[in-house]
Design an enzyme around this catalytic site. Structure first.
Site, PDB file in Angstrom:
ATOM      1  N   CYS A   1       0.829  -1.205   0.000  1.00 58.02           N
ATOM      2  CA  CYS A   1       0.000   0.000   0.000  1.00 58.02           C
ATOM      3  C   CYS A   1       0.869   1.263   0.000  1.00 58.02           C
ATOM      4  CB  CYS A   1      -0.982  -0.054   1.173  1.00 58.02           C
ATOM      5  SG  CYS A   1      -2.343   1.107   1.019  1.00 58.02           S
TER       6      CYS A   1
ATOM      7  N   HIS B   1      -3.461  -5.614   1.084  1.00 54.44           N
ATOM      8  CA  HIS B   1      -2.803  -5.827   2.380  1.00 54.44           C
ATOM      9  C   HIS B   1      -2.771  -7.303   2.777  1.00 54.44           C
ATOM     10  CE1 HIS B   1      -2.496  -1.637   3.860  1.00 54.44           C
ATOM     11  NE2 HIS B   1      -3.523  -1.429   3.077  1.00 54.44           N
TER      12      HIS B   1
ATOM     13  N   GLU C   1      -1.050  -8.646   5.033  1.00 51.30           N
ATOM     14  CA  GLU C   1      -0.903  -8.767   6.496  1.00 51.30           C
ATOM     15  C   GLU C   1      -2.249  -8.671   7.208  1.00 51.30           C
ATOM     16  OE1 GLU C   1      -0.566  -6.098   4.857  1.00 51.30           O
ATOM     17  OE2 GLU C   1      -1.034  -4.326   6.064  1.00 51.30           O
TER      18      GLU C   1
END
Lengths: 237, 81
Positions: A86, A203, A205
Site C-alpha cells: 500500500c 494488504h 498482512e
C-alpha cells in the site's frame, strides 16, 4: 527468518505486519525507525501501509528521503528482499525501486474492501507457495492505488512476468468492474527486474487468519520464508 | 552576492495521465449547465523564497523540482521567476 518493518511517521499498518510475522508466521520481527540507518540484520524489509508524512505532496514522496530509505535502497540493490504494501508500494515507486506511479483512484474515493487477486507469476520469492492463476482474497484500503506507467513500460512488465498480482472477479477474470481503482491492466502488484522488490496495493498482512475473513495473505509471507534459504546460499558464494 | 528571490513552480499532470479530479469537475460543470467546458485539468503550484547567488538559485530550484516537488513519471513543471 528475520523481518524488519519500517515505521515512518504516519505508518499505521506496521503493527499488523509485525503481528502477522510474529504471532501467525512465528518468525522474528523488529520495528525499524525511519530515522535509523540500521536494518538490524533483516532478511526481509517490509514498508508498511499508512499515510507516511500525512500523504503530503504525493503519497510516499517524503518518506522516500528518510534516512532508513538509503539503507533500504542499498539492501535492495544488493539483492535483499523488500516488500512495499500500500503506502509502502507508493514509497517504492517514488524512490525509483519500482517503475511507474500510483495516482488517485478513478472514483476519487478511498476504497476499503476485500478484492480477488489472481497470481500471475508464482515463480517469485513472494508467490512461490501459490499456484499460477490462483485467486487470493485480500483486502485493499487506499485512495491512491491507481497504477500508472507509460505504455512501453507496461508492455515490458507484462512480457517479462513482472505483473505479479491482478485484480479479478470471482471467476478469475480481470474485468473493469473488478478493478477497484482504475489501474492499467488491473495491475495490483509488480516486482522489479531482479525480482527481489515487490510492491502491492492490497494488504496481505490483514488476511492471515480465517477469523479476519481470509488467511490467503499468509502465503505471501510463507513464500518469502521458503525462498530465503536459496537466496542466502547465493549471497554466501 | 547573496540575494533573496521568489519563484512560482507550476506542476501539471502529463498529457495522457488520467486526472480524476479534473474529470469530476468537468462533469459537475456539465451538470450545472455549463456544457461548453469540454475539459478540465487540475494542477498545483508552489511559491518558493530562496536565498543565494542568482545562478545558484536557478539551478537549485530546478533540482528540487525534479527531486521532490514533482514525480517525473506523471508530472511536468514550469518555473516562473
Amino acid at each position: 527468518m528475520k523481518v524488519g518493518v519500517v515505521t515512518f511517521p504516519g505508518s499505521n499498518c506496521d503493527y499488523d505486519a509485525y503481528a502477522a510475522i510474529r504471532h501467525v508466521l512465528g518468525e522474528q520481527v523488529d520495528f525499524l525507525w525511519h530515522k535509523s540507518e540500521d536494518l538490524a540484520g533483516s532478511d526481509l524489509i517490509i514498508l508498511p501501509g499508512g499515510f507516511s508524512y500525512g500523504d503530503y505532496l504525493r503519497s510516499g514522496a517524503i518518506a522516500r528521503f528518510s534516512p532508513i530509505m538509503k539503507k533500504v535502497v542499498e539492501f535492495a540493490d544488493s539483492g535483499g528482499l523488500v516488500m512495499g504494501i500500500c503506502n509502502g508500494f507508493q514509497v517504492l515507486t517514488e524512490s525509483g525501486l519500482l517503475p511507474g506511479a500510483l495516482i488517485r483512484n478513478r472514483s476519487l474515493r478511498f476504497s476499503c474492501k476485500y478484492v480477488n487477486l489472481r497470481v500471475e507469476n508464482n515463480a517469485t520469492s513472494f508467490t512461490n507457495t501459490c499456484s499460477k492463476g490462483e485467486v487470493l482474497r485480500i483486502p485493499i484500503a487506499h485512495g491512491d492505488g491507481n497504477y500508472y506507467n507509460f505504455d512501453g513500460d507496461i508492455e515490458t512488465l507484462e512480457k517479462t512476468g513482472r505483473v505479479v498480482f491482478r485484480y479479478v472477479d470471482a471467476n478469475g477474470e480481470p474485468t473493469d468492474i473488478s478493478n477497484p481503482n482504475g489501474s492499467i491492466n488491473n495491475i495490483a502488484g509488480i516486482v522489479n527486474k531482479e525480482g527481489n522488490v515487490l510492491g502491492m496495493m492490497p494488504h496481505p498482512e490483514r488476511a492471515v487468519e480465517s477469523i479476519l475473513g481470509s488467511g490467503d495473505g499468509l502465503k505471501v509471507f510463507e513464500s518469502v520464508r521458503a525462498a530465503l534459504p536459496a537466496l542466502n546460499l547465493v549471497g554466501e558464494k | 552576492m547573496t540575494t533573496n528571490k521568489t519563484a512560482t513552480v507550476y506542476v501539471r499532470l502529463k498529457d495522457g495521465v488520467l486526472d480524476p479530479q479534473g474529470v469530476t469537475i468537468q462533469k459537475a460543470l456539465s451538470q450545472m449547465g455549463y456544457d461548453d467546458f469540454l475539459s478540465v485539468r487540475t494542477g498545483k503550484f508552489f511559491e518558493l523564497e530562496v536565498s543565494g547567488s542568482a545562478s545558484d538559485i536557478d539551478r537549485k530550484i530546478d533540482e528540487v523540482c525534479s527531486k521532490l516537488l514533482t514525480n517525473p513519471v506523471i508530472e511536468t513543471f514550469e518555473v516562473k521567476k
